[in-house]
Design a protein around this motif. Structure first.
Motif, PDB file in Angstrom:
ATOM      1  N   LYS A  64      -1.218   8.349  -8.525  1.00  0.00           N
ATOM      2  CA  LYS A  64      -0.572   7.540  -9.557  1.00  0.00           C
ATOM      3  C   LYS A  64       0.867   7.192  -9.177  1.00  0.00           C
ATOM      4  N   GLY A  65       1.198   5.930  -9.368  1.00  0.00           N
ATOM      5  CA  GLY A  65       2.546   5.478  -9.053  1.00  0.00           C
ATOM      6  C   GLY A  65       2.743   5.102  -7.597  1.00  0.00           C
ATOM      7  N   ARG A  66       1.765   5.450  -6.738  1.00  0.00           N
ATOM      8  CA  ARG A  66       1.902   5.138  -5.313  1.00  0.00           C
ATOM      9  C   ARG A  66       0.740   4.300  -4.790  1.00  0.00           C
ATOM     10  N   PHE A  67      -0.459   4.542  -5.286  1.00  0.00           N
ATOM     11  CA  PHE A  67      -1.652   3.849  -4.800  1.00  0.00           C
ATOM     12  C   PHE A  67      -2.136   2.851  -5.839  1.00  0.00           C
ATOM     13  N   THR A  68      -2.757   1.796  -5.346  1.00  0.00           N
ATOM     14  CA  THR A  68      -3.375   0.793  -6.210  1.00  0.00           C
ATOM     15  C   THR A  68      -4.755   0.474  -5.673  1.00  0.00           C
ATOM     16  N   ILE A  69      -5.729   0.422  -6.569  1.00  0.00           N
ATOM     17  CA  ILE A  69      -7.089   0.068  -6.166  1.00  0.00           C
ATOM     18  C   ILE A  69      -7.450  -1.277  -6.768  1.00  0.00           C
ATOM     19  N   SER A  70      -8.120  -2.093  -5.986  1.00  0.00           N
ATOM     20  CA  SER A  70      -8.528  -3.404  -6.468  1.00  0.00           C
ATOM     21  C   SER A  70      -9.832  -3.791  -5.777  1.00  0.00           C
ATOM     22  N   ARG A  71     -10.480  -4.799  -6.307  1.00  0.00           N
ATOM     23  CA  ARG A  71     -11.720  -5.257  -5.670  1.00  0.00           C
ATOM     24  C   ARG A  71     -11.865  -6.762  -5.805  1.00  0.00           C
ATOM     25  N   ASP A  72     -12.594  -7.314  -4.854  1.00  0.00           N
ATOM     26  CA  ASP A  72     -12.930  -8.735  -4.854  1.00  0.00           C
ATOM     27  C   ASP A  72     -14.432  -8.824  -4.640  1.00  0.00           C
ATOM     28  N   ASN A  73     -15.165  -8.994  -5.709  1.00  0.00           N
ATOM     29  CA  ASN A  73     -16.623  -9.007  -5.589  1.00  0.00           C
ATOM     30  C   ASN A  73     -17.141 -10.245  -4.860  1.00  0.00           C
ATOM     31  N   ALA A  74     -16.365 -11.298  -4.856  1.00  0.00           N
ATOM     32  CA  ALA A  74     -16.776 -12.493  -4.109  1.00  0.00           C
ATOM     33  C   ALA A  74     -16.783 -12.212  -2.606  1.00  0.00           C
ATOM     34  N   LYS A  75     -15.923 -11.276  -2.181  1.00  0.00           N
ATOM     35  CA  LYS A  75     -15.833 -10.903  -0.764  1.00  0.00           C
ATOM     36  C   LYS A  75     -16.451  -9.549  -0.479  1.00  0.00           C
ATOM     37  N   ASN A  76     -17.020  -8.926  -1.520  1.00  0.00           N
ATOM     38  CA  ASN A  76     -17.650  -7.600  -1.358  1.00  0.00           C
ATOM     39  C   ASN A  76     -16.685  -6.588  -0.750  1.00  0.00           C
ATOM     40  N   THR A  77     -15.473  -6.543  -1.260  1.00  0.00           N
ATOM     41  CA  THR A  77     -14.493  -5.608  -0.731  1.00  0.00           C
ATOM     42  C   THR A  77     -13.750  -4.875  -1.852  1.00  0.00           C
ATOM     43  N   VAL A  78     -13.366  -3.665  -1.564  1.00  0.00           N
ATOM     44  CA  VAL A  78     -12.476  -2.876  -2.408  1.00  0.00           C
ATOM     45  C   VAL A  78     -11.316  -2.425  -1.531  1.00  0.00           C
ATOM     46  N   THR A  79     -10.132  -2.548  -2.059  1.00  0.00           N
ATOM     47  CA  THR A  79      -8.932  -2.218  -1.284  1.00  0.00           C
ATOM     48  C   THR A  79      -8.144  -1.114  -1.971  1.00  0.00           C
ATOM     49  N   LEU A  80      -7.674  -0.179  -1.183  1.00  0.00           N
ATOM     50  CA  LEU A  80      -6.774   0.870  -1.666  1.00  0.00           C
ATOM     51  C   LEU A  80      -5.439   0.657  -0.972  1.00  0.00           C
ATOM     52  N   GLN A  81      -4.473   0.195  -1.731  1.00  0.00           N
ATOM     53  CA  GLN A  81      -3.125   0.006  -1.212  1.00  0.00           C
ATOM     54  C   GLN A  81      -2.346   1.297  -1.437  1.00  0.00           C
ATOM     55  N   MET A  82      -1.828   1.848  -0.353  1.00  0.00           N
ATOM     56  CA  MET A  82      -1.129   3.127  -0.436  1.00  0.00           C
ATOM     57  C   MET A  82       0.320   2.946  -0.027  1.00  0.00           C
ATOM     58  N   ASN A  83       1.214   3.214  -0.955  1.00  0.00           N
ATOM     59  CA  ASN A  83       2.648   3.109  -0.709  1.00  0.00           C
ATOM     60  C   ASN A  83       3.305   4.480  -0.805  1.00  0.00           C
ATOM     61  N   SER A  84       4.519   4.561  -0.320  1.00  0.00           N
ATOM     62  CA  SER A  84       5.285   5.814  -0.371  1.00  0.00           C
ATOM     63  C   SER A  84       4.446   6.981   0.152  1.00  0.00           C
ATOM     64  N   LEU A  85       3.829   6.775   1.278  1.00  0.00           N
ATOM     65  CA  LEU A  85       2.934   7.792   1.818  1.00  0.00           C
ATOM     66  C   LEU A  85       3.702   9.035   2.238  1.00  0.00           C
ATOM     67  N   GLU A  86       3.042  10.158   2.079  1.00  0.00           N
ATOM     68  CA  GLU A  86       3.606  11.466   2.393  1.00  0.00           C
ATOM     69  C   GLU A  86       2.714  12.151   3.423  1.00  0.00           C
ATOM     70  N   PRO A  87       3.257  13.083   4.180  1.00  0.00           N
ATOM     71  CA  PRO A  87       2.413  13.815   5.151  1.00  0.00           C
ATOM     72  C   PRO A  87       1.191  14.448   4.490  1.00  0.00           C
ATOM     73  N   GLU A  88       1.315  14.816   3.221  1.00  0.00           N
ATOM     74  CA  GLU A  88       0.196  15.423   2.495  1.00  0.00           C
ATOM     75  C   GLU A  88      -0.947  14.438   2.256  1.00  0.00           C
ATOM     76  N   ASP A  89      -0.714  13.165   2.467  1.00  0.00           N
ATOM     77  CA  ASP A  89      -1.764  12.154   2.327  1.00  0.00           C
ATOM     78  C   ASP A  89      -2.620  12.038   3.593  1.00  0.00           C
ATOM     79  N   THR A  90      -2.258  12.740   4.627  1.00  0.00           N
ATOM     80  CA  THR A  90      -3.023  12.697   5.869  1.00  0.00           C
ATOM     81  C   THR A  90      -4.424  13.244   5.651  1.00  0.00           C
TER      82      THR A  90
END
Length: 125
Positions: A64-90
């Protein structure tokens, strides 16, 4: 449905990455899509989920506050945008599709029937 996850890589702490999940089948739009991750020596954990129509989204507390999830069903894709990444996200990030996801099962890996192969995300300190 066959899922293909891509977009992982190496980034410095504080940076951003975008991982995507794609499918070739038009039935993709009939599934909720979840993102999970698994770090070495740790259990797989849920990160995000988006409903089949994209209207309902869920993010873990760590996302929360760092990642965003979205989808485009016309393109059959889901995207996870990850910002402010931390080593713990590895971790290896997996996308998964589920046809019967309800509020109580969003975080449960067993509720998702189909899985992609995973993509590595490495955040250096």
């Amino acid at each position: 449905v066959q899922l293909q996850a891509c977009g992982g890589g190496l980034v410095q702490a504080g940076g951003s990455l975008r991982v995507s999940c794609a499918a070739s089948e038009p039935t993709f739009s009939t599934y909720d899509i979840g993102w999970f991750r698994q770090a070495p020596g740790k259990e797989r954990e849920s990160v995000a989920r988006i409903s089949r129509d994209g209207r309902s989204k869920w993010l873990s507390d760590s996302a929360k506050g760092r990642f965003t999830i979205s989808r485009d069903n016309a393109k059959n894709t889901v995207t996870l945008q990850m910002n402010s990444l931390e080593p713990e996200d590895t971790a290896v990030y997996y996308c998964a599709a589920g046809s019967t996801i309800i509020i109580s099962t969003i975080r449960s890996a067993s509720a998702y029937q189909y899985w992609g192969q995973g993509t590595q995300v490495t955040v250096s300190s």
